[in-house]
Motif scaffolding. Structure first.
Motif, short mmCIF file in Angstrom:
data_model
loop_
_atom_site.label_atom_id
_atom_site.label_comp_id
_atom_site.label_asym_id
_atom_site.label_seq_id
_atom_site.Cartn_x
_atom_site.Cartn_y
_atom_site.Cartn_z
N GLY A 79 -27.97 -28.31 -35.31
CA GLY A 79 -27.42 -27.64 -34.15
C GLY A 79 -27.92 -26.22 -33.94
N PRO A 80 -27.61 -25.68 -32.75
CA PRO A 80 -28.13 -24.37 -32.37
C PRO A 80 -27.62 -23.22 -33.24
N LYS A 81 -26.38 -23.30 -33.72
CA LYS A 81 -25.85 -22.21 -34.55
C LYS A 81 -26.65 -22.11 -35.85
N VAL A 82 -26.89 -23.24 -36.50
CA VAL A 82 -27.66 -23.26 -37.74
C VAL A 82 -29.09 -22.80 -37.47
N ARG A 83 -29.68 -23.29 -36.40
CA ARG A 83 -31.05 -22.91 -36.06
C ARG A 83 -31.15 -21.40 -35.86
N SER A 84 -30.19 -20.82 -35.17
CA SER A 84 -30.18 -19.37 -34.95
C SER A 84 -30.03 -18.60 -36.26
N LEU A 85 -29.14 -19.06 -37.13
CA LEU A 85 -28.92 -18.38 -38.41
C LEU A 85 -30.13 -18.51 -39.33
N LEU A 86 -30.88 -19.59 -39.21
CA LEU A 86 -32.13 -19.72 -39.97
C LEU A 86 -33.12 -18.64 -39.54
N GLY A 89 -31.79 -15.08 -40.76
CA GLY A 89 -31.77 -14.89 -42.21
C GLY A 89 -30.40 -14.55 -42.78
N GLU A 90 -29.36 -14.76 -42.02
CA GLU A 90 -27.99 -14.50 -42.49
C GLU A 90 -27.54 -15.67 -43.37
N ARG A 91 -27.91 -15.62 -44.64
CA ARG A 91 -27.72 -16.79 -45.51
C ARG A 91 -26.26 -17.16 -45.75
N GLN A 92 -25.39 -16.21 -45.94
CA GLN A 92 -23.99 -16.54 -46.20
C GLN A 92 -23.40 -17.28 -45.00
N GLN A 93 -23.66 -16.78 -43.82
CA GLN A 93 -23.18 -17.43 -42.60
C GLN A 93 -23.89 -18.77 -42.38
N LEU A 94 -25.18 -18.81 -42.73
CA LEU A 94 -25.95 -20.04 -42.58
C LEU A 94 -25.35 -21.16 -43.41
N ALA A 96 -22.36 -21.38 -44.66
CA ALA A 96 -21.03 -21.71 -44.15
C ALA A 96 -21.14 -22.62 -42.92
N ALA A 97 -22.08 -22.34 -42.03
CA ALA A 97 -22.27 -23.16 -40.84
C ALA A 97 -22.75 -24.56 -41.19
N ILE A 98 -23.64 -24.65 -42.17
CA ILE A 98 -24.13 -25.97 -42.61
C ILE A 98 -22.99 -26.77 -43.22
N LEU A 99 -22.21 -26.15 -44.07
CA LEU A 99 -21.07 -26.84 -44.69
C LEU A 99 -20.10 -27.32 -43.63
#
Length: 104
Positions: A79-86, A89-94, A96-99
């Motif tokens: 999804g777009p949220k994960v793609r944006s976080l990739l 480079g916001e790994r903690q948020q990334l 969390a979004a993947i989980l």
């Protein structure tokens, strides 16, 4: 039909059944180049119950692999949220979004 993969599919079918009961797991598919890993995964995806989503990503066979390469491979599915976080480079948020995404 994949030759000599019945036992592999039996094991994966058991994991699919457990996932249907809410018991998650991880299956690591590994082996030499050309042994049929990709074909096995494609066969697995074809066995999933209707309405299930699945994604696969591969590790780069490079001297210096790209960070989080498999997640980039699955970005469109996640999804777009994960793609944006990739991208940011916001790994903690990334993570969390993947989980959050895979728990649904």
């Amino acid at each position: 039909m994949l030759v000599e993969r019945e036992r592999d599919f039996e094991r994966l079918d058991a994991l699919i059944a457990a996932a249907g009961r809410g018991q998650g797991s991880v299956a690591l598919i590994s082996g030499e180049a050309g042994i049929g890993k990709t074909s096995l995964i494609r066969g697995l995806f074809g066995r999933l119950p209707r309405g299930w989503r699945a994604g696969a990503g591969g590790c780069d066979a490079l001297y210096t692999p790209r960070p989080l390469g498999p997640l980039h491979d699955m970005a469109d599915m996640l999804g777009p949220k994960v793609r944006s976080l990739l991208e940011t480079g916001e790994r903690q948020q990334l993570f969390a979004a993947i989980l959050d995404m895979i728990s649904r």
